[in-house]
Design a protein around this motif. Structure first.
Motif, PDB file in Angstrom:
ATOM      1  N   GLY A  79     -22.205 -18.088  23.339  1.00 54.36           N
ATOM      2  CA  GLY A  79     -23.033 -19.257  23.630  1.00 54.36           C
ATOM      3  C   GLY A  79     -22.610 -20.500  22.877  1.00 54.36           C
ATOM      4  O   GLY A  79     -23.412 -21.405  22.660  1.00 54.36           O
ATOM      5  N   THR A  80     -21.313 -20.574  22.483  1.00 45.74           N
ATOM      6  CA  THR A  80     -20.832 -21.742  21.751  1.00 45.74           C
ATOM      7  C   THR A  80     -20.187 -22.778  22.667  1.00 45.74           C
ATOM      8  O   THR A  80     -19.592 -23.747  22.192  1.00 45.74           O
ATOM      9  N   GLY A  81     -20.305 -22.581  23.974  1.00 46.36           N
ATOM     10  CA  GLY A  81     -19.689 -23.500  24.922  1.00 46.36           C
ATOM     11  C   GLY A  81     -20.320 -24.875  24.900  1.00 46.36           C
ATOM     12  O   GLY A  81     -21.429 -25.081  24.394  1.00 46.36           O
ATOM     13  N   LEU A  82     -19.617 -25.835  25.494  1.00 45.07           N
ATOM     14  CA  LEU A  82     -20.064 -27.227  25.490  1.00 45.07           C
ATOM     15  C   LEU A  82     -20.129 -27.800  26.908  1.00 45.07           C
ATOM     16  O   LEU A  82     -19.941 -28.986  27.108  1.00 45.07           O
ATOM     17  N   ALA A  83     -20.420 -26.917  27.886  1.00 41.44           N
ATOM     18  CA  ALA A  83     -20.468 -27.377  29.272  1.00 41.44           C
ATOM     19  C   ALA A  83     -21.621 -26.764  30.055  1.00 41.44           C
ATOM     20  O   ALA A  83     -21.641 -26.848  31.278  1.00 41.44           O
ATOM     21  N   MET A 343     -20.692 -34.685  24.562  1.00 38.86           N
ATOM     22  CA  MET A 343     -19.293 -34.605  24.146  1.00 38.86           C
ATOM     23  C   MET A 343     -18.416 -34.578  25.384  1.00 38.86           C
ATOM     24  O   MET A 343     -18.430 -33.621  26.133  1.00 38.86           O
ATOM     25  N   GLU A 344     -17.657 -35.621  25.581  1.00 33.70           N
ATOM     26  CA  GLU A 344     -16.674 -35.655  26.646  1.00 33.70           C
ATOM     27  C   GLU A 344     -15.362 -35.088  26.106  1.00 33.70           C
ATOM     28  O   GLU A 344     -15.092 -35.141  24.912  1.00 33.70           O
ATOM     29  N   ASP A 345     -14.546 -34.572  27.004  1.00 34.26           N
ATOM     30  CA  ASP A 345     -13.422 -33.711  26.604  1.00 34.26           C
ATOM     31  C   ASP A 345     -12.172 -34.078  27.395  1.00 34.26           C
ATOM     32  O   ASP A 345     -11.498 -33.231  27.939  1.00 34.26           O
ATOM     33  N   ILE A 346     -11.877 -35.365  27.437  1.00 33.71           N
ATOM     34  CA  ILE A 346     -10.826 -35.833  28.335  1.00 33.71           C
ATOM     35  C   ILE A 346      -9.430 -35.390  27.874  1.00 33.71           C
ATOM     36  O   ILE A 346      -9.209 -35.107  26.696  1.00 33.71           O
ATOM     37  N   VAL A 347      -8.510 -35.338  28.819  1.00 36.13           N
ATOM     38  CA  VAL A 347      -7.107 -35.105  28.487  1.00 36.13           C
ATOM     39  C   VAL A 347      -6.267 -36.099  29.275  1.00 36.13           C
ATOM     40  O   VAL A 347      -6.497 -36.328  30.473  1.00 36.13           O
ATOM     41  N   VAL A 348      -5.338 -36.753  28.581  1.00 33.30           N
ATOM     42  CA  VAL A 348      -4.441 -37.728  29.184  1.00 33.30           C
ATOM     43  C   VAL A 348      -3.033 -37.453  28.661  1.00 33.30           C
ATOM     44  O   VAL A 348      -2.858 -36.713  27.688  1.00 33.30           O
ATOM     45  N   LEU A 414      -5.020 -43.003  34.312  1.00 34.62           N
ATOM     46  CA  LEU A 414      -3.945 -42.698  33.371  1.00 34.62           C
ATOM     47  C   LEU A 414      -3.260 -41.368  33.694  1.00 34.62           C
ATOM     48  O   LEU A 414      -2.365 -40.946  32.957  1.00 34.62           O
ATOM     49  N   GLY A 415      -3.692 -40.705  34.762  1.00 33.95           N
ATOM     50  CA  GLY A 415      -3.093 -39.433  35.136  1.00 33.95           C
ATOM     51  C   GLY A 415      -3.687 -38.255  34.384  1.00 33.95           C
ATOM     52  O   GLY A 415      -3.058 -37.198  34.285  1.00 33.95           O
ATOM     53  N   GLY A 416      -4.908 -38.431  33.869  1.00 31.20           N
ATOM     54  CA  GLY A 416      -5.559 -37.374  33.099  1.00 31.20           C
ATOM     55  C   GLY A 416      -6.560 -36.581  33.907  1.00 31.20           C
ATOM     56  O   GLY A 416      -6.613 -36.680  35.137  1.00 31.20           O
ATOM     57  N   ARG A 417      -7.377 -35.800  33.200  1.00 36.30           N
ATOM     58  CA  ARG A 417      -8.373 -34.939  33.839  1.00 36.30           C
ATOM     59  C   ARG A 417      -9.663 -34.920  33.016  1.00 36.30           C
ATOM     60  O   ARG A 417      -9.718 -35.354  31.868  1.00 36.30           O
ATOM     61  N   LEU A 418     -10.720 -34.348  33.644  1.00 35.43           N
ATOM     62  CA  LEU A 418     -12.061 -34.308  33.049  1.00 35.43           C
ATOM     63  C   LEU A 418     -12.121 -33.558  31.729  1.00 35.43           C
ATOM     64  O   LEU A 418     -12.830 -33.946  30.809  1.00 35.43           O
ATOM     65  N   SER A 419     -11.430 -32.431  31.668  1.00 29.84           N
ATOM     66  CA  SER A 419     -11.590 -31.545  30.516  1.00 29.84           C
ATOM     67  C   SER A 419     -10.251 -30.982  30.083  1.00 29.84           C
ATOM     68  O   SER A 419      -9.471 -30.496  30.911  1.00 29.84           O
ATOM     69  N   GLY A 420     -10.006 -31.030  28.770  1.00 27.25           N
ATOM     70  CA  GLY A 420      -8.797 -30.442  28.230  1.00 27.25           C
ATOM     71  C   GLY A 420      -9.002 -29.029  27.747  1.00 27.25           C
ATOM     72  O   GLY A 420      -8.078 -28.225  27.769  1.00 27.25           O
ATOM     73  N   GLU A 421     -10.252 -28.717  27.305  1.00 26.58           N
ATOM     74  CA  GLU A 421     -10.466 -27.370  26.768  1.00 26.58           C
ATOM     75  C   GLU A 421     -11.897 -26.867  26.863  1.00 26.58           C
ATOM     76  O   GLU A 421     -12.129 -25.663  26.794  1.00 26.58           O
ATOM     77  N   HIS A 422     -12.879 -27.709  27.019  1.00 24.98           N
ATOM     78  CA  HIS A 422     -14.269 -27.242  27.013  1.00 24.98           C
ATOM     79  C   HIS A 422     -14.724 -26.714  28.354  1.00 24.98           C
ATOM     80  O   HIS A 422     -15.706 -25.987  28.443  1.00 24.98           O
ATOM     81  N   GLY A 423     -14.054 -27.107  29.416  1.00 19.96           N
ATOM     82  CA  GLY A 423     -14.391 -26.587  30.730  1.00 19.96           C
ATOM     83  C   GLY A 423     -15.388 -27.440  31.488  1.00 19.96           C
ATOM     84  O   GLY A 423     -15.834 -28.494  31.033  1.00 19.96           O
ATOM     85  N   GLY A 425     -18.300 -25.937  33.637  1.00 15.65           N
ATOM     86  CA  GLY A 425     -19.664 -25.425  33.592  1.00 15.65           C
ATOM     87  C   GLY A 425     -20.555 -26.082  34.618  1.00 15.65           C
ATOM     88  O   GLY A 425     -20.137 -26.428  35.734  1.00 15.65           O
ATOM     89  N   TYR A 426     -21.809 -26.283  34.247  1.00 16.20           N
ATOM     90  CA  TYR A 426     -22.751 -27.004  35.093  1.00 16.20           C
ATOM     91  C   TYR A 426     -22.720 -28.492  34.761  1.00 16.20           C
ATOM     92  O   TYR A 426     -22.902 -29.348  35.626  1.00 16.20           O
ATOM     93  N   LYS A 427     -22.426 -28.783  33.493  1.00 14.92           N
ATOM     94  CA  LYS A 427     -22.464 -30.162  33.017  1.00 14.92           C
ATOM     95  C   LYS A 427     -21.530 -31.078  33.793  1.00 14.92           C
ATOM     96  O   LYS A 427     -21.876 -32.216  34.107  1.00 14.92           O
ATOM     97  N   ARG A 428     -20.327 -30.591  34.118  1.00 17.89           N
ATOM     98  CA  ARG A 428     -19.319 -31.450  34.742  1.00 17.89           C
ATOM     99  C   ARG A 428     -19.028 -31.076  36.195  1.00 17.89           C
ATOM    100  O   ARG A 428     -18.057 -31.570  36.778  1.00 17.89           O
ATOM    101  N   ALA A 429     -19.837 -30.197  36.784  1.00 19.66           N
ATOM    102  CA  ALA A 429     -19.551 -29.735  38.138  1.00 19.66           C
ATOM    103  C   ALA A 429     -19.564 -30.889  39.146  1.00 19.66           C
ATOM    104  O   ALA A 429     -18.690 -30.972  40.025  1.00 19.66           O
TER     105      ALA A 429
END
Length: 473
Positions: A79-83, A343-348, A414-423, A425-429
């Motif tokens: 239950g330590t997820g962030l999504a 907490m947003e988790d962007i990757v670029v 910038l050619g990135g995505r929503l999440s680099g590691e947190h996933g 889940g329901y938060k970003r669906a």
């Protein structure tokens, strides 16, 4: 039977499978399972029942019972997820793997660890270290997260620059499918060109395709020497621009982390400890490791030279206990200030981090909101904590989507995505549905439909194949 509704008769069947004391229905026992580390009330939901199986056989029987009765299932690790991915948003049964907490084998000859999913990541790291081996995965929540959750979310972490993310550590998994069947994908072998690589569908699928009950992890030799360096800059662009220069110098660091000045000051308050150059400093933390002290000394000198050429205020060999305590306190420091935050988790691309952080800073000014940045500049992953502080919930819910929209427009440009590691889940669906290429989204939905045709394995997370509606109590 309507999806998400659990009858007293079914609860009795669960008790027969796992034992009465491992089926929770009381509100006080259900409450810890009503959320993960996302503290926004919008993402919290009390499950109808929590079931704690102890073996793959018990997991299979519980899942089969749910499948036969069209009951929604939500796999859950620590239950330590962030999504909001392991929350019973759509009702049904939470199946927790916390009792499956044994390391089954450390095979030194094949350099493989076989483990159940409920083992804490740090416990696994320490166990293989005693054998002179090393596990490369290292999420910041390693003291509390489970290895099964790491695999289900494809957790990243500090060491991804050199060792890769969790996916790169996994050689095989045992999975219980949504219908209760059990299959092993991969194993102790390191090469496999036998058909579709189904294992990789489950890694990072966030519990939407099945429940992982056993994991085969790749190990490497334990490095003999390790060194942590701290470079301090008064300009964040100069700080982050150091990373590609280190890489181009022929140095492969274990990790390259950054913290902006606002984060450093918040951590300083939280820990009640004075941090170096906290008045103006932005941190770059570089860890190097290897089997030769001489080579590490040479790399250290080169990193020092590159940092000072890049206008560093100071470069020093850091006390690892102090510097990593500070870095890993980033999340808790912000939570202590504002219980509700996003907490947003962007990757670029790595070289675009300065531009991304610059524009995010402008958004903080535009919306008059605290936004703290830290993350893994060695792989382009930036964490942005947007703090609610003393705003009303109504103000927060109006403001947050506007900020997210501007952040993600920037990220995708910038050619990135929503999440680099947190996933997701329901938060970003909903955000995934909005920003993902329609063809890519169609392929994801096709996979979900094929492997979970009843749509009862953690529905509504990542991608939706129906118009799911949260179940009302």
């Amino acid at each position: 039977m309507a999806k998400g509704k659990v009858t007293p008769e079914l609860i009795e069947e669960f008790k027969k499978i796992v034992g009465e004391k491992f089926v929770y229905t009381d509100a006080d026992k259900l409450e810890p399972y009503s959320h993960d580390e996302v503290t926004d009330p919008h993402y919290m939901k009390m499950p109808q029942v929590v079931v704690l199986p102890a073996t793959t056989e018990e997991v299979s029987k519980v899942v089969k019972l749910c499948y036969d009765n069209d009951i929604v299932m939500v796999p859950r690790a620590a239950g330590t997820g962030l999504a909001a991915g392991a929350v019973a948003t759509f009702g049904g049964v939470i199946i927790s793997i916390e009792r499956m907490n044994k390391i089954l084998e450390i095979d030194k000859d094949n350099m493989v660890c076989v483990t159940e999913p409920g083992v804490t990541t740090t416990v696994l790291q320490d166990a293989v270290k005693e054998k002179g081996l090393f596990y490369g995965g290292d999420p910041c929540s390693g003291d509390s997260c489970f290895i099964g959750g790491n695999v289900a979310t494809n957790a990243g972490g500090n060491r991804a620059v050199k060792y890769g993310v969790t996916r790169d550590q996994v050689m095989g998994i045992e999975v219980v499918t949504p219908s209760g069947e059990v299959v092993t994908l991969g194993g102790k072998f390191r090469k496999n060109a036998t058909g579709y690589m189904l294992m990789h569908l489950y890694i990072g699928s966030e519990g939407t395709l099945g429940i992982i009950t056993k994991i085969y992890l790749k190990l490497v030799a334990l490095p003999k020497y390790q060194m942590d360096l701290l470079a301090v800059f008064d300009n964040l662009d100069d700080a982050i621009a150091l990373t590609p220069k280190i890489m181009n110098a022929g140095i492969t660091p274990v990790c390259v982390e950054f913290m902006d000045n606002a984060s450093i000051k918040q951590v300083e308050v939280f820990l009640n400890e004075k941090l170096q150059h906290s008045d103006v400093g932005n941190y770059i933390i570089v860890q190097i490791a290897g089997d030769s002290e001489d080579i590490l000394d040479e790399q250290c000198e080169k990193i020092d030279e590159l940092a000072r050429e890049n206008k560093a205020l100071d470069v020093l060999v850091a006390n690892p206990a102090v510097i990593w305590k500070s870095r890993k306190a980033y999340l808790e420091a912000d939570r202590a200030r504002s219980l509700v935050f996003s907490m947003e988790d962007i990757v670029v691309p790595m070289t675009d981090i300065p531009q991304a952080v610059q524009q995010i800073s402008r958004l903080a000014d535009k919306y008059n909101v605290a936004m703290h940045c830290a993350g893994h500049c060695g792989d382009g992953n930036v964490h942005i904590d947007i703090l609610k502080d003393d705003r009303t919930q109504e103000e927060w819910e109006e403001m947050l989507p506007q900020i997210q929209s501007e952040i993600y427009e920037l990220v995708y440009n910038l050619g990135g995505r929503l999440s680099g590691e947190h996933g997701i889940g329901y938060k970003r669906a909903a955000l995934l549905a909005k920003y993902t290429n329609p063809v890519e989204l169609k392929l994801m939905k096709a996979v979900k439909k094929a492997l979970d045709p009843k749509n009862i394995m953690n529905p509504g997370k990542v991608v939706s194949i129906n118009d799911e509606v949260p179940v009302e109590e």
